[in-house]
Design an enzyme around this catalytic site. Structure first.
Site, PDB file in Angstrom:
ATOM      1  N   GLU A  57     -58.058 -29.524  73.642  1.00  0.00           N
ATOM      2  CA  GLU A  57     -57.003 -30.020  74.524  1.00  0.00           C
ATOM      3  C   GLU A  57     -57.315 -29.664  75.974  1.00  0.00           C
ATOM      4  O   GLU A  57     -57.040 -30.420  76.892  1.00  0.00           O
ATOM      5  CB  GLU A  57     -55.648 -29.412  74.130  1.00  0.00           C
ATOM      6  CG  GLU A  57     -55.134 -29.891  72.806  1.00  0.00           C
ATOM      7  CD  GLU A  57     -54.970 -31.412  72.757  1.00  0.00           C
ATOM      8  OE1 GLU A  57     -54.438 -31.978  73.717  1.00  0.00           O
ATOM      9  OE2 GLU A  57     -55.389 -32.003  71.746  1.00  0.00           O
ATOM     10  N   LYS A  87     -60.061 -31.847  77.373  1.00  0.00           N
ATOM     11  CA  LYS A  87     -59.484 -33.155  77.700  1.00  0.00           C
ATOM     12  C   LYS A  87     -58.799 -33.089  79.076  1.00  0.00           C
ATOM     13  O   LYS A  87     -58.982 -33.976  79.909  1.00  0.00           O
ATOM     14  CB  LYS A  87     -58.455 -33.502  76.605  1.00  0.00           C
ATOM     15  CG  LYS A  87     -58.066 -34.937  76.522  1.00  0.00           C
ATOM     16  CD  LYS A  87     -57.406 -35.238  75.169  1.00  0.00           C
ATOM     17  CE  LYS A  87     -55.890 -35.066  75.220  1.00  0.00           C
ATOM     18  NZ  LYS A  87     -55.244 -35.157  73.896  1.00  0.00           N
ATOM     19  N   HIS A  93     -53.721 -21.468  65.589  1.00  0.00           N
ATOM     20  CA  HIS A  93     -54.069 -22.840  65.230  1.00  0.00           C
ATOM     21  C   HIS A  93     -55.547 -22.939  64.878  1.00  0.00           C
ATOM     22  O   HIS A  93     -55.923 -23.512  63.874  1.00  0.00           O
ATOM     23  CB  HIS A  93     -53.748 -23.799  66.380  1.00  0.00           C
ATOM     24  CG  HIS A  93     -53.958 -25.226  65.994  1.00  0.00           C
ATOM     25  ND1 HIS A  93     -55.178 -25.849  66.090  1.00  0.00           N
ATOM     26  CD2 HIS A  93     -53.103 -26.133  65.473  1.00  0.00           C
ATOM     27  CE1 HIS A  93     -55.066 -27.088  65.645  1.00  0.00           C
ATOM     28  NE2 HIS A  93     -53.819 -27.286  65.268  1.00  0.00           N
ATOM     29  N   GLU A  96     -56.270 -24.177  60.914  1.00  0.00           N
ATOM     30  CA  GLU A  96     -57.188 -25.309  60.771  1.00  0.00           C
ATOM     31  C   GLU A  96     -58.669 -24.946  60.845  1.00  0.00           C
ATOM     32  O   GLU A  96     -59.506 -25.785  60.553  1.00  0.00           O
ATOM     33  CB  GLU A  96     -56.853 -26.378  61.825  1.00  0.00           C
ATOM     34  CG  GLU A  96     -55.433 -26.916  61.618  1.00  0.00           C
ATOM     35  CD  GLU A  96     -55.178 -28.267  62.265  1.00  0.00           C
ATOM     36  OE1 GLU A  96     -56.140 -28.895  62.727  1.00  0.00           O
ATOM     37  OE2 GLU A  96     -54.002 -28.668  62.292  1.00  0.00           O
ATOM     38  N   VAL A 113     -46.023 -22.420  71.079  1.00  0.00           N
ATOM     39  CA  VAL A 113     -44.761 -22.930  70.546  1.00  0.00           C
ATOM     40  C   VAL A 113     -44.696 -22.665  69.045  1.00  0.00           C
ATOM     41  O   VAL A 113     -45.721 -22.590  68.378  1.00  0.00           O
ATOM     42  CB  VAL A 113     -44.577 -24.455  70.800  1.00  0.00           C
ATOM     43  CG1 VAL A 113     -44.770 -24.798  72.261  1.00  0.00           C
ATOM     44  CG2 VAL A 113     -45.504 -25.270  69.927  1.00  0.00           C
ATOM     45  N   HIS A 141     -46.659 -26.496  62.845  1.00  0.00           N
ATOM     46  CA  HIS A 141     -47.524 -25.604  62.078  1.00  0.00           C
ATOM     47  C   HIS A 141     -46.771 -24.336  61.664  1.00  0.00           C
ATOM     48  O   HIS A 141     -46.942 -23.844  60.550  1.00  0.00           O
ATOM     49  CB  HIS A 141     -48.766 -25.215  62.886  1.00  0.00           C
ATOM     50  CG  HIS A 141     -49.800 -26.298  62.921  1.00  0.00           C
ATOM     51  ND1 HIS A 141     -50.345 -26.860  61.789  1.00  0.00           N
ATOM     52  CD2 HIS A 141     -50.406 -26.925  63.957  1.00  0.00           C
ATOM     53  CE1 HIS A 141     -51.233 -27.782  62.123  1.00  0.00           C
ATOM     54  NE2 HIS A 141     -51.279 -27.845  63.448  1.00  0.00           N
TER      55      HIS A 141
HETATM   56 CO    CO Z   1     -52.982 -28.929  64.168  1.00  0.00          CO
END
Ligand code: CO
Length: 260
Positions: free
Chosen positions: A90, A93, A146, A177, A205, A209
């Protein structure tokens, strides 16, 4: 005239309650630290921007949209602070979008994500044990991150190692993940045989998940799989953004922002 803005860039969330307690709380603390700058918001997840639009009608800008909006409103100097945890996909990006959008401004500075360098991981390792109730004998704190496949630093492994080195082997880190995954957590549970496991998100946050993969009732959730192993399991559904000490780290990163 020099018109200054602060753009806070988040991944996003479709859970309104955590949005307020985490993303907006970080935005508010940053805005208070930079009172001479107008606050703008962008989310990097197009899926979550669409979901929020469909659920509530609220439009949230992408990074490109926020840059265009700021330029259109006469902003010349932009400070950008991501609320991303890591310099992962992210964040890459975001950097690409800034490269193509920066020409519209005379000054663009960018703060680093929460865990950009080894020093940042050490700071978080020192902080985490103070963010949960103090653990008794037979309790294990599991922080669920994550994960990312695009990391230069093995952030989660370093964090887990530092927690142990700092005298907190009753804290461990796994990710939903990527590596270290649930198996690494299970291994720690089998070693330590805790009577109780406390699960909390190592994510800004407490969204999908945390609610589903961590604390969900279905048999695949971490809560269910850990319970099946023996210990009692308690879940803390608080994103890292809910802690003032974490928000202060984002403010410090914004103060140290560098030109793009
Ligand atoms: Co995810």
């Amino acid at each position: 005239m020099n018109e200054k803005a602060l753009l806070v860039v988040s991944f996003g969330t479709s859970h309104p309650e955590t949005k307020e307690k985490t993303i907006e709380a970080i935005e508010n603390d940053l805005a208070a630290a930079f009172p001479d700058r107008r606050l703008y918001r962008a989310w990097t997840s197009s899926m979550l921007r669409r979901k929020v639009k469909a659920d509530t009608g609220e439009h949230i800008d992408s990074v490109a949209e926020a840059l265009a909006r700021m330029a259109g409103q006469g902003i010349t100097d932009v400070l950008i602070q991501p609320t991303h945890l890591l310099a992962g996909e992210e964040h890459d990006k975001l950097c690409r979008e800034l490269e193509s959008g920066k020409a519209a401004f005379s000054s663009v500075t960018v703060g680093k994500p929460l865990l950009a360098a080894e020093e940042d991981i050490a700071v978080l390792a020192a902080l985490l044990p103070g963010l949960c109730p103090s653990l008794g004998a037979g309790e294990l704190m599991v922080w669920m991150g994550h994960g990312s496949g695009a990391l230069r630093l093995p952030v989660y492994q370093i964090l887990d190692g530092l927690l142990s080195q700092n005298g907190h082997p009753d804290h461990t880190v796994g990710t939903v993940e990527f590596d270290p995954g649930f198996d690494a957590v299970l291994e720690r549970v089998r070693q330590r045989r805790p009577a109780r496991v406390i699960l909390a998100p190592l994510m800004v946050v407490a969204g999908d998940h945390a609610v589903n993969d961590m604390a969900g009732d279905d048999p695949d959730s971490w809560q269910s799989r850990l319970r099946a192993e023996g210990p009692a399991v308690t879940c803390v559904l608080r994103g890292l953004g809910e802690y003032e000490a974490i928000r202060a780290l984002y403010v410090a990163h914004a103060r140290a922002a560098k030109p793009l």
